[in-house]
Motif scaffolding. Structure first.
Motif, mmCIF file in Angstrom:
data_model
loop_
_atom_site.group_PDB
_atom_site.id
_atom_site.type_symbol
_atom_site.label_atom_id
_atom_site.label_comp_id
_atom_site.label_asym_id
_atom_site.label_seq_id
_atom_site.Cartn_x
_atom_site.Cartn_y
_atom_site.Cartn_z
ATOM 1 N N ARG A 132 9.711 -30.196 7.722
ATOM 2 C CA ARG A 132 10.628 -31.266 7.313
ATOM 3 C C ARG A 132 11.765 -30.708 6.429
ATOM 4 O O ARG A 132 12.932 -31.050 6.615
ATOM 5 N N LYS A 162 3.628 -29.419 7.586
ATOM 6 C CA LYS A 162 4.575 -30.490 7.964
ATOM 7 C C LYS A 162 5.739 -30.524 6.981
ATOM 8 O O LYS A 162 6.886 -30.742 7.363
ATOM 9 N N GLN A 163 5.424 -30.331 5.716
ATOM 10 C CA GLN A 163 6.468 -30.359 4.689
ATOM 11 C C GLN A 163 7.467 -29.215 4.893
ATOM 12 O O GLN A 163 8.676 -29.422 4.765
ATOM 13 N N SER A 214 -0.210 -30.430 -2.841
ATOM 14 C CA SER A 214 1.225 -30.270 -3.091
ATOM 15 C C SER A 214 1.560 -28.810 -3.352
ATOM 16 O O SER A 214 0.689 -28.013 -3.700
ATOM 17 N N LEU A 254 1.098 -29.495 4.146
ATOM 18 C CA LEU A 254 2.092 -28.549 3.625
ATOM 19 C C LEU A 254 2.871 -27.866 4.745
ATOM 20 O O LEU A 254 4.040 -27.504 4.567
#
Length: 166
Positions: free
Chosen positions: A160, A156-157, A28, A154
């Motif tokens: 997004r 991909k995050q 995260s 991360l």
């Protein structure tokens, strides 16, 4: 701090997301940053940096970020070796003080095979390029990132988040 950035475009505006994390294996983020830039340049093939560089610089300046390394969605070198891409232009704009790793999902003309990186069970490679850090080290870092799929979690995050900003 490592900063992963991604940009989403809508009409003449860009939405820039930054995901900060401390270690390559982190599941995260430590922090999330967002910026918006209007009246952006049109896309010109082979000169993507003209459109995206001002966006990344806006995020860095607006949030006063000083990362040790920036991961971009794109190429540092378009051919993997010497033809400057977004990442090299970013590195130069930051006076060579911040290392840059490029992670591209599709190949660019003449990209060196040594830039290919397979993650997870994917049969499609990512294309890794770097400046300020050896390619082998950059590839090892991206390979070690959290997530079992082709694209690290991360990254991909960041993608997004850039798409959901308004």
């Amino acid at each position: 701090m490592i900063l992963a950035v991604d940009v989403d475009y809508r009409d003449r505006s860009a939405f820039i997301a930054g995901i900060a994390f401390e270690n390559w294996q982190d599941a995260s983020e430590k922090s999330i940053f967002g910026s918006r830039l209007d009246d952006i340049e049109d896309y010109i093939p082979g000169q993507f940096y003209r459109r995206e560089l001002p966006c990344i610089l806006k995020l860095i300046e607006e949030h006063q970020l000083v990362p040790d390394l920036i991961v971009i969605d794109g190429f540092v070198y378009l051919d993997g070796r010497s033809r400057p891409g977004l990442g090299k232009h970013l590195y130069d704009a930051l006076q060579g003080k911040i290392r840059v790793v490029g992670v591209a999902k599709r190949p660019f003309n003449d990209i060196a095979q040594e830039c290919e990186l397979y993650r997870g069970a994917s049969k499609k490679p990512l294309y890794i390029t770097s400046v300020g850090i050896p390619l082998s080290e950059a590839k090892a870092y991206i390979k070690s990132m959290h997530g079992e799929y082709r694209i690290p979690a991360l990254l991909k995050q960041a993608d997004r988040i850039s798409k959901t900003m308004s």
